[in-house]
Design a protein around this motif. Structure first.
Motif, mmCIF file in Angstrom:
data_model
loop_
_atom_site.group_PDB
_atom_site.id
_atom_site.type_symbol
_atom_site.label_atom_id
_atom_site.label_comp_id
_atom_site.label_asym_id
_atom_site.label_seq_id
_atom_site.Cartn_x
_atom_site.Cartn_y
_atom_site.Cartn_z
ATOM 1 N N ASP A 292 12.755 -10.140 -2.309
ATOM 2 C CA ASP A 292 11.981 -10.264 -1.070
ATOM 3 C C ASP A 292 10.673 -9.488 -1.125
ATOM 4 O O ASP A 292 9.688 -9.876 -0.501
ATOM 5 C CB ASP A 292 12.810 -9.758 0.122
ATOM 6 C CG ASP A 292 14.085 -10.556 0.322
ATOM 7 O OD1 ASP A 292 14.005 -11.801 0.243
ATOM 8 O OD2 ASP A 292 15.147 -9.952 0.543
ATOM 9 N N LEU A 293 10.678 -8.359 -1.836
ATOM 10 C CA LEU A 293 9.450 -7.577 -1.945
ATOM 11 C C LEU A 293 9.452 -6.747 -3.218
ATOM 12 O O LEU A 293 10.492 -6.517 -3.841
ATOM 13 C CB LEU A 293 9.241 -6.677 -0.718
ATOM 14 C CG LEU A 293 10.212 -5.537 -0.399
ATOM 15 C CD1 LEU A 293 9.873 -4.286 -1.185
ATOM 16 C CD2 LEU A 293 10.162 -5.215 1.090
ATOM 17 N N ILE A 294 8.254 -6.295 -3.604
ATOM 18 C CA ILE A 294 8.064 -5.440 -4.781
ATOM 19 C C ILE A 294 7.755 -4.033 -4.284
ATOM 20 O O ILE A 294 6.922 -3.848 -3.384
ATOM 21 C CB ILE A 294 6.909 -5.952 -5.660
ATOM 22 C CG1 ILE A 294 7.173 -7.393 -6.096
ATOM 23 C CG2 ILE A 294 6.712 -5.051 -6.880
ATOM 24 C CD1 ILE A 294 5.976 -8.052 -6.778
ATOM 25 N N SER B 116 2.567 -9.363 -7.427
ATOM 26 C CA SER B 116 2.592 -9.672 -5.999
ATOM 27 C C SER B 116 1.730 -10.894 -5.679
ATOM 28 O O SER B 116 2.123 -11.762 -4.899
ATOM 29 C CB SER B 116 2.109 -8.459 -5.200
ATOM 30 O OG SER B 116 1.908 -8.783 -3.852
ATOM 31 N N PHE B 117 0.576 -10.953 -6.309
ATOM 32 C CA PHE B 117 -0.358 -12.052 -6.070
ATOM 33 C C PHE B 117 0.224 -13.387 -6.558
ATOM 34 O O PHE B 117 0.223 -14.389 -5.828
ATOM 35 C CB PHE B 117 -1.688 -11.771 -6.767
ATOM 36 C CG PHE B 117 -2.696 -12.875 -6.638
ATOM 37 C CD1 PHE B 117 -3.399 -13.051 -5.459
ATOM 38 C CD2 PHE B 117 -2.932 -13.737 -7.695
ATOM 39 C CE1 PHE B 117 -4.330 -14.080 -5.341
ATOM 40 C CE2 PHE B 117 -3.855 -14.767 -7.580
ATOM 41 C CZ PHE B 117 -4.552 -14.936 -6.403
ATOM 42 N N PRO C 200 5.340 -9.548 -0.866
ATOM 43 C CA PRO C 200 4.647 -8.353 -0.363
ATOM 44 C C PRO C 200 4.885 -7.164 -1.296
ATOM 45 O O PRO C 200 5.942 -7.055 -1.927
ATOM 46 C CB PRO C 200 5.279 -8.113 1.011
ATOM 47 C CG PRO C 200 6.583 -8.829 0.968
ATOM 48 C CD PRO C 200 6.402 -10.006 0.050
ATOM 49 N N LEU C 201 3.885 -6.287 -1.362
ATOM 50 C CA LEU C 201 3.930 -5.127 -2.246
ATOM 51 C C LEU C 201 3.896 -3.845 -1.431
ATOM 52 O O LEU C 201 3.039 -3.659 -0.570
ATOM 53 C CB LEU C 201 2.736 -5.155 -3.212
ATOM 54 C CG LEU C 201 2.563 -3.950 -4.146
ATOM 55 C CD1 LEU C 201 3.753 -3.826 -5.097
ATOM 56 C CD2 LEU C 201 1.258 -4.079 -4.939
ATOM 57 N N VAL C 202 4.859 -2.950 -1.711
ATOM 58 C CA VAL C 202 4.900 -1.612 -1.123
ATOM 59 C C VAL C 202 4.606 -0.609 -2.232
ATOM 60 O O VAL C 202 5.115 -0.752 -3.349
ATOM 61 C CB VAL C 202 6.289 -1.314 -0.507
ATOM 62 C CG1 VAL C 202 6.384 0.140 -0.053
ATOM 63 C CG2 VAL C 202 6.558 -2.254 0.657
ATOM 64 N N SER D 131 0.771 -4.013 1.122
ATOM 65 C CA SER D 131 1.030 -4.179 2.556
ATOM 66 C C SER D 131 1.365 -2.858 3.232
ATOM 67 O O SER D 131 1.090 -2.667 4.414
ATOM 68 C CB SER D 131 2.197 -5.158 2.766
ATOM 69 O OG SER D 131 1.916 -6.401 2.182
ATOM 70 N N LEU D 132 1.988 -1.951 2.484
ATOM 71 C CA LEU D 132 2.409 -0.662 3.036
ATOM 72 C C LEU D 132 2.321 0.411 1.959
ATOM 73 O O LEU D 132 2.807 0.207 0.845
ATOM 74 C CB LEU D 132 3.850 -0.753 3.554
ATOM 75 C CG LEU D 132 4.564 0.559 3.887
ATOM 76 C CD1 LEU D 132 3.930 1.226 5.105
ATOM 77 C CD2 LEU D 132 6.057 0.328 4.115
ATOM 78 N N VAL D 133 1.712 1.537 2.303
ATOM 79 C CA VAL D 133 1.711 2.725 1.445
ATOM 80 C C VAL D 133 2.607 3.774 2.095
ATOM 81 O O VAL D 133 2.403 4.131 3.257
ATOM 82 C CB VAL D 133 0.292 3.306 1.256
ATOM 83 C CG1 VAL D 133 0.353 4.598 0.427
ATOM 84 C CG2 VAL D 133 -0.622 2.294 0.589
#
Length: 377
Positions: A92-94, A109-110, A115-117, A146-148
């Motif tokens: 679902d996400l990286i 991610s691209f 989405p990338l965290v 998307s989130l740091v």
């Protein structure tokens, strides 16, 4: 939630130990992809966390690498990036846990449209990174992340000052399994005897041996302390810093401290060793992003002396739950060490207060809940 965690290291440093705790709740549905093999893989397997070594050769870009060396390594990353893109489509996400993982994760991610965290464990400044690497990191984060998750307010502030977007970064401190730091008095006594230091006042230093971690500061300060005070250095060179290790040994010899400094190398019994110490010193000469060993020492009920900079200032209140000293100042450090040795009852109260507050503030269950809420959002 299915998460593809990425980390560049095969060795269990602070960022990796943090990742271990974060990944545990997702163990049934997720995977940790490593860019190097080593003891960290074994540690993950011991904790029943799925892990795969994705790279076949080391990525030789360092924090201080130039643009030329960075570009030279880019071609070698292609097989790794392709593998991560393929894996990422199953999740679902990286979740990139290190800077090299960020580079690979951004491209994946691209192309995988996931989405990338990014978990930021560094102070993004020219004190720690070359201008090239710093600019690459900020550009990739602003474009793809998307989130740091920053591990301290100091890390968040440095990120924003370097040009990072302020609306994508959240602070979450490292979490700790507090029960792991409850060591019996019998075990402590036996370990002190095994080290041959049963009657000594032991000052412990726990980190990789590196110039910016400041082991030389502690050795210099030891020369100004009474004979019964001994230092143990736990850790070894990680990233081509063997020359610094030789310099430390030479310094110990030059100052006549051969019988008062023990180099213990990498160890997997950190809570036990910390509990065997009378004092733990943190001596980084550049701002520390967080300061994992500071919290670990607190959880062991040991007084901490920390360099007054970066994330350490968010963990330690001088004279309340530990002590803060000017970075790169062995004389000031020696004064505080001597005070701790002389005023043991007063120092014990400070250490006990630190243990109670750290147990409440950095409990891994609370921290993991915060991260879960951020990921779901």
């Amino acid at each position: 939630m299915k998460v593809l965690f990425l980390d560049q290291s095969g060795k269990p440093g602070g960022a990796e130990l943090c990742l271990l705790d974060i990944a545990k709740p997702y163990a049934n549905t997720s995977l940790i992809g490593l860019f190097a093999d080593g003891d960290f893989r074994k540690l993950l397997e011991t904790n029943h966390i799925p892990v795969e070594v994705l790279a076949t050769q080391a990525i030789k870009v360092r924090k201080q690498s130039s643009l030329f060396s960075a570009l030279a390594s880019l071609g070698k990353l292609t097989p790794l990036i392709n593998k991560v893109i393929h894996r990422a489509r199953e999740y679902d996400l990286i979740y990139a846990n290190t800077q090299k993982a960020l580079v690979v994760g951004a491209v994946a991610s691209f192309f995988a449209r996931r989405p990338l965290v990014y978990h930021l464990h560094d102070i993004l400044s020219t004190e720690h990174f070359s201008k090239t690497n710093l600019q690459v990191a900020i550009t990739l984060i602003n474009r793809f992340v998307s989130l740091v998750i920053a591990n301290s307010q100091a890390s968040k502030t440095a990120f924003i000052q370097a040009g990072g977007k302020s609306d994508i970064v959240e602070v979450v401190y490292n979490g700790f399994e507090t029960k792991n730091y409850q060591i019996s008095e019998v075990a402590v006594k036996n370990l002190r005897q095994k080290l041959g230091l049963a009657e000594k006042f032991i000052v412990g230093h726990f980190s990789r041996l590196s110039p910016w971690k400041g082991q030389h500061i502690l050795i210099n300060s030891l020369a100004e302390c009474p004979e019964n005070i001994t230092v143990i250095l736990v850790g070894d060179a990680l990233f081509g810093e063997d020359e610094y290790v030789q310099e430390l040994h030479q310094k110990v010899t030059a100052l006549g401290l051969e019988n008062r400094v023990k180099f213990l190398g990498f160890r997997d019994d950190i809570p036990q060793l910390m509990s065997a110490c009378d004092l733990v010193a943190h001596t980084s000469i550049a701002p520390e992003p967080f300061g994992r060993v500071i919290v670990e020492a607190m959880l062991c009920g040991k007084p901490v002396i920390a360099a007054k900079a970066g994330g350490a200032m968010e963990l330690v209140e001088d004279g309340i739950n530990g002590f803060l000293v000017t970075p790169n100042n062995p004389q000031e450090l020696a004064q505080v060490i001597n005070t701790c040795c002389q005023e043991k009852d007063k120092i014990k109260k400070i250490a006990n207060h630190a243990k109670i507050t750290a147990s409440q503030r950095f409990d891994v269950n609370i921290i993991n809940q915060q991260i879960q809420e951020l990921l779901e959002r």
